[in-house]
Design a protein around this motif. Structure first.
Motif, PDB file in Angstrom:
ATOM      1  N   ASN A 115       0.829  -1.209   0.000  1.00 20.92           N
ATOM      2  CA  ASN A 115       0.000   0.000   0.000  1.00 20.92           C
ATOM      3  C   ASN A 115       0.864   1.260   0.000  1.00 20.92           C
ATOM      4  N   ARG A 128       2.068   4.654  -2.209  1.00 23.34           N
ATOM      5  CA  ARG A 128       1.658   5.580  -3.257  1.00 23.34           C
ATOM      6  C   ARG A 128       2.875   6.411  -3.671  1.00 23.34           C
ATOM      7  N   ASN A 141       2.792  -4.828  -3.326  1.00 26.35           N
ATOM      8  CA  ASN A 141       1.375  -5.167  -3.389  1.00 26.35           C
ATOM      9  C   ASN A 141       0.572  -3.896  -3.119  1.00 26.35           C
ATOM     10  N   ARG A 142      -0.421  -3.659  -3.971  1.00 29.63           N
ATOM     11  CA  ARG A 142      -1.262  -2.470  -3.863  1.00 29.63           C
ATOM     12  C   ARG A 142      -0.425  -1.188  -3.955  1.00 29.63           C
ATOM     13  N   LEU A 143       0.339  -1.077  -5.025  1.00 28.03           N
ATOM     14  CA  LEU A 143       1.102   0.136  -5.299  1.00 28.03           C
ATOM     15  C   LEU A 143       0.312   1.041  -6.231  1.00 28.03           C
ATOM     16  N   LEU A 144       0.536   2.327  -6.089  1.00 29.55           N
ATOM     17  CA  LEU A 144       0.011   3.322  -7.014  1.00 29.55           C
ATOM     18  C   LEU A 144       1.173   4.151  -7.515  1.00 29.55           C
ATOM     19  N   ILE A 149       5.305  -7.230  -8.780  1.00 24.71           N
ATOM     20  CA  ILE A 149       4.283  -6.266  -8.390  1.00 24.71           C
ATOM     21  C   ILE A 149       2.912  -6.852  -8.708  1.00 24.71           C
ATOM     22  N   SER A 162      -1.788  -3.656  -8.443  1.00 17.25           N
ATOM     23  CA  SER A 162      -1.262  -2.295  -8.451  1.00 17.25           C
ATOM     24  C   SER A 162      -1.724  -1.523  -9.682  1.00 17.25           C
ATOM     25  N   THR A 163      -1.605  -0.195  -9.589  1.00 18.65           N
ATOM     26  CA  THR A 163      -1.993   0.699 -10.683  1.00 18.65           C
ATOM     27  C   THR A 163      -0.795   1.529 -11.096  1.00 18.65           C
TER      28      THR A 163
END
Length: 332
Positions: free
Chosen positions: A257, A259, A281-284, A313, A316-317
């Motif tokens: 998580n 950003r 995991n859960r990167l922006l 990764i 993620s977005t």
């Protein structure tokens, strides 16, 4: 737990031994509480008087000083847990040095609930760095003893960095916000923004620079950090730089998580890696700006990759990054 309170050691030295003996008798107590500024006028004065396992509790205010943990495994935290904004607890560097230095702490320690600003990371010329980069011992010595981050420099120490705003710091070479050398620190719930490595001798890590170790990032925002150029435009990792693996151990970075937004560098504006095993995991990664790997770069054009790079990764977005290549994989 038993928390023992006492006036400053400087005024009650004969009683200090007694209190320490009590702590040993009852076992693993959490240490003593030192208060700033009611007991100690500065944070550094409290650190100087502290011992391992002590907690230094800081009231609201702007503390114009450069902090050094002096190799002690202490917890330095503000009173933010009572609901006061972290913006009310400011450590503002006053000398040409890192705002906070934490080195050679064998185990434990924490820094929690502060705004860290106006630090400066010392460094070397880009030409001197290149002359040493090919020599493993010289590079290790350079990173360990000479090059420093602007906001927080952590070397051979693994601690908990939590609930920090690290902003408007500057470094000559690496780590505008945070620099980690051989560190397994946990960085949690931190906001790292508007830190700068100026043009000229910039290398990388506008937000965070990592060399060696296995740090973990949890719920971190890395935003609007800048890495300036150098003679060969080898400036990378606007948000995060994973640099060199040291001492035979592979650099590792785990992110959950995180950003990474609006950072700038020529190579890997979001994340730049020269070596290591990197998981996310859960990167922006959004709105980062750089020609070669505006979001992510693995390697760099001159082939100065120190080791293999493995990146995984998921969930993620990666979107709206600006450059010739969104993801660049060079010599990897």
């Amino acid at each position: 737990f038993l928390m023992i309170r006492r006036p400053p050691r400087s005024t009650l030295f004969p009683y200090t031994t007694l209190f320490r003996s009590i702590r040993i008798i009852v076992g693993e107590a959490p240490g003593e509480m030192l208060l700033v500024p009611s007991e100690y006028s500065s944070i550094q004065d409290a650190i100087n008087a502290s011992e391992d396992r002590d907690t230094i509790l800081v009231a609201p205010g702007t503390y114009n000083e450069n902090i050094n943990f002096m190799g002690k495994a202490v917890t330095l935290r503000s009173q933010y847990e009572n609901g006061t904004s972290i913006s009310e607890f400011i450590i503002s560097g006053v000398d040409s040095a890192s705002a906070v230095t934490i080195e050679n702490v064998s185990e434990g320690g924490a820094l929690m609930g502060f705004t860290i600003t106006n630090g400066y990371g010392q460094g070397v010329s880009f030409e001197d760095f290149l002359s040493m980069a090919a020599d493993e011992e010289a590079l290790d010595s350079l990173l360990t003893y000479v090059i420093r981050a602007g906001g927080i420099s952590v070397g051979n120490a693994s601690l908990h960095l939590k609930d920090l705003h690290i902003t408007n710091n500057t470094s000559r070479n690496v780590g505008g916000g945070i620099g980690l050398i051989n560190s397994n620190s946990i960085i949690e719930s931190c906001h790292i923004s508007n830190n700068t490595i100026p043009d000229g001798d910039g290398l990388g890590g506008g937000g965070i620079a990592i060399n060696g170790g296995h740090p973990i990032l949890i719920d971190v925002t890395i935003r609007d950090n800048f890495v300036g150029s150098n003679l060969y435009s080898l400036n990378g990792g606007g948000g995060i730089l994973c640099g060199f693996s040291l001492g035979g151990d592979i650099l590792q970075l785990d992110m959950e998580n995180v950003r990474i937004i609006g950072n700038t560098a020529n190579i890997g504006a979001g994340i730049g890696a020269l070596s290591g095993t990197i998981t996310g995991n859960r990167l922006l990664l959004v709105e980062n700006v750089g020609p070669y790997g505006s979001a992510i770069s693995l390697g760099e054009p001159l082939g100065l990759v120190i080791g293999d790079i493995t990146m995984s990764i998921k969930n993620s977005t990666i979107v709206h990054n600006t450059g010739l290549l969104g993801v660049g994989m060079i010599n990897t």
